[in-house]
Design an enzyme around this catalytic site. Structure first.
Site, mmCIF file in Angstrom:
data_model
loop_
_atom_site.group_PDB
_atom_site.id
_atom_site.type_symbol
_atom_site.label_atom_id
_atom_site.label_comp_id
_atom_site.label_asym_id
_atom_site.label_seq_id
_atom_site.Cartn_x
_atom_site.Cartn_y
_atom_site.Cartn_z
ATOM 1 N N GLU A 66 67.933 -68.249 -32.270
ATOM 2 C CA GLU A 66 67.822 -67.536 -30.989
ATOM 3 C C GLU A 66 66.931 -68.381 -30.100
ATOM 4 O O GLU A 66 65.695 -68.368 -30.232
ATOM 5 C CB GLU A 66 67.214 -66.151 -31.220
ATOM 6 C CG GLU A 66 68.131 -65.178 -31.915
ATOM 7 C CD GLU A 66 69.191 -64.615 -30.992
ATOM 8 O OE1 GLU A 66 68.840 -64.021 -29.958
ATOM 9 O OE2 GLU A 66 70.381 -64.777 -31.296
ATOM 10 N N CYS B 223 62.569 -65.461 -22.836
ATOM 11 C CA CYS B 223 63.705 -66.372 -22.932
ATOM 12 C C CYS B 223 64.877 -65.928 -22.066
ATOM 13 O O CYS B 223 65.771 -66.721 -21.783
ATOM 14 C CB CYS B 223 64.140 -66.539 -24.382
ATOM 15 S SG CYS B 223 64.593 -64.988 -25.193
#
Length: 494
Positions: A222, A256
């Site tokens: 991720e 993110c």
């Protein structure tokens, strides 16, 4: 309730291997756990976080230097609770064997068995150091695995509290937390797990994948990326500015899924900038001493973000800060690790900020004339973790979604795709590999094994051995010819 002492900081590579071996031995001795055991372990893991909520919030505030209580509670205390509820509601169904339709009629009745892999390693980031290890751990436990967690050394106080919390309710053979620096993380990545999930930067993710690859450990990555926002021709500028600004400033921009740059129709750029400045000031009329500003997490990241802005300015970018005049000369502040909300215009390719993920309260704005320019720009760069579009669900949006690649897409807001129940979360290319969340996470940490039987009068191999020969081969050649004729009637080219 158990009260196992947490591991010391920086356990040796040998000690980490001992922990892995102990978890694997316990897993093999127990076999795939039943539904009640899995749910009990998940309940105890979430209880660890909730019971230590006050300590975790205080540690997060101290680690960041400034991180308000509400942000800590939402992101890192209750952040994984929805995963708990989703698993409890659906796990019994997810665990069921899957019958393969038509297999019995074909003479090979078969089903797919959903089995745990064994021991799952979880490496978490510093920006959400609790939720982004607890959520994948929940899904790994749901799949029936044991879990080893490596928490970020950047948020060391939070790591200490979480390690102590987990040890209060779970044995080291069920879930254990490893703390330590770069050497500890490298040793953790090199362990022969049955699956490894990493959340963090693409650069570190590449090193994790390389280490895991030496043991053929499957990985889920991720990662981050330069997430674009596109304002369509009919976008509500005030709405877009408010939501882009809110997400860019949330957690100090250290997410993110934050927007890194915005494409705005050229004739609407000035209006968008005015709305954006209004939106920022509505949340933060002051910045330098505002108690709800989330500081940049440490000096290294502070220097990195301020360096990106300085590099852009030196190469010709226009820099607009959104703070009161009396604060402009006092920001950025290294003492409080505060960087003013900043907009960059006239960003060019030779500027580092054009390619490096920002992870701070800074936004680049690009005017555009045609949607093709936007699509080309996005497609000639690494695929982002998220892409955002503001405007109606019309031809522009559909063309943008059709022609670009990203981990996920949200329209008229940011990051909403990430929290949809049952929706997978994951990147593509440089923004990640694989996915988790909900059933997708359960399957990521499971092995789907086909179990088949035969009701045929002869065995598979016997049909290919003497005395079988010319007659069977002729039949197969006829089958090849018929299939090829069928394909040729459909093919658009001869």
């Amino acid at each position: 309730m158990s009260s196992t002492p947490p591991l010391p900081v920086d356990p040796s590579a040998a000690r980490q291997r001992e922990l892995l071996d102990a978890q694997r031995a316990a897993f093999l001795a127990e076999g795939p756990p039943d539904l009640d055991v899995r749910l009990d372990r998940i309940d105890r893991l979430v209880a660890c976080v909730l019971e230590h909520a006050d300590e975790l919030c205080a540690a997060l505030d101290a680690d960041f230097g400034s991180r308000p209580l509400l942000a800590n509670l939402v992101s890192d205390v209750v952040g994984a609770v929805p995963a708990l509820h989703e698993v409890r509601a659906n796990l019994a169904e997810w665990m069921r064997d899957e019958e393969l339709p038509g297999s019995a009629e074909a003479g090979t009745p078969a089903f797919v068995q959903i089995r745990p892999k064994g021991v799952v390693g979880v490496i978490g980031p510093w920006n959400f150091p609790v939720t982004l290890v607890v959520q994948p751990a929940i899904e790994a436990l749901a799949a029936g695995n044991r879990v080893m967690i490596k928490v970020s050394e950047v948020t060391e106080r939070t790591a200490e509290v979480l390690a102590r919390a987990v040890a209060s309710r779970l044995t080291p053979e069920e879930v254990t937390v490893v703390r330590g620096g770069v050497a500890t993380a490298a040793a953790f990545s090199a362990l022969p797990f049955d699956h490894l999930i990493f959340t963090g930067s693409p650069a570190v993710g590449a090193r994790v994948a390389e280490a895991a690859g030496r043991n053929l450990v499957p990985v889920t990555l991720e990662l981050g990326g330069k997430n674009p926002v596109v304002l369509g021709s009919d976008a509500d500028l005030a709405l877009a500015a408010e939501r882009v600004g809110g997400m860019r400033l949330m957690n100090g921009g250290q997410i993110c899924l934050c927007p890194d740059y915005v494409f705005v129709p050229r004739e609407r750029t000035d209006a968008f900038l005015a709305h954006y400045e209004d939106a920022v000031r509505a949340h933060f009329p002051t910045w330098l001493d505002h108690p709800d500003v989330v500081s940049v997490v440490d000096d290294r990241n502070f220097d990195r973000v301020t360096g990106l802005v300085a590099d852009a300015a030196a190469k010709g970018a226009r820099v607009r800060t959104i703070v009161p005049p009396e604060e402009a000369d006092r920001l950025p502040s290294r003492k409080g690790r505060r960087i003013a909300p900043t907009v960059l215009l006239d960003v060019t390719e030779d500027m580092a900020i054009a390619s490096e993920e920002i992870f701070g309260p800074v936004l680049a704005v690009y005017p555009y004339d045609e949607l093709d320019e936007v699509v080309t720009y996005v497609n000639t760069r690494p695929s982002p973790l998220a892409a955002y579009f503001f405007g109606s669900d019309g031809p522009e949006f559909r063309e943008f979604v059709r022609r670009t690649a990203s981990g996920g897409v949200s329209r008229n807001d940011l990051a909403v795709h990430w929290g949809v129940p049952g929706a997978p979360s994951g990147g593509i290319g440089r923004s990640g590999m694989g996915a988790y969340h909900g059933k997708t996470g359960f399957l990521t940490f499971s092995h789907r094994r086909t179990v088949a039987a035969s009701t045929a009068p002869t065995g598979l191999a016997q049909n290919l051995l003497p005395p079988a020969g010319e007659t069977e081969a002729a039949a197969l050649r006829g089958f090849v010819a018929a299939t090829l004729t069928d394909i040729r009637t459909r093919a658009t080219r001869a």
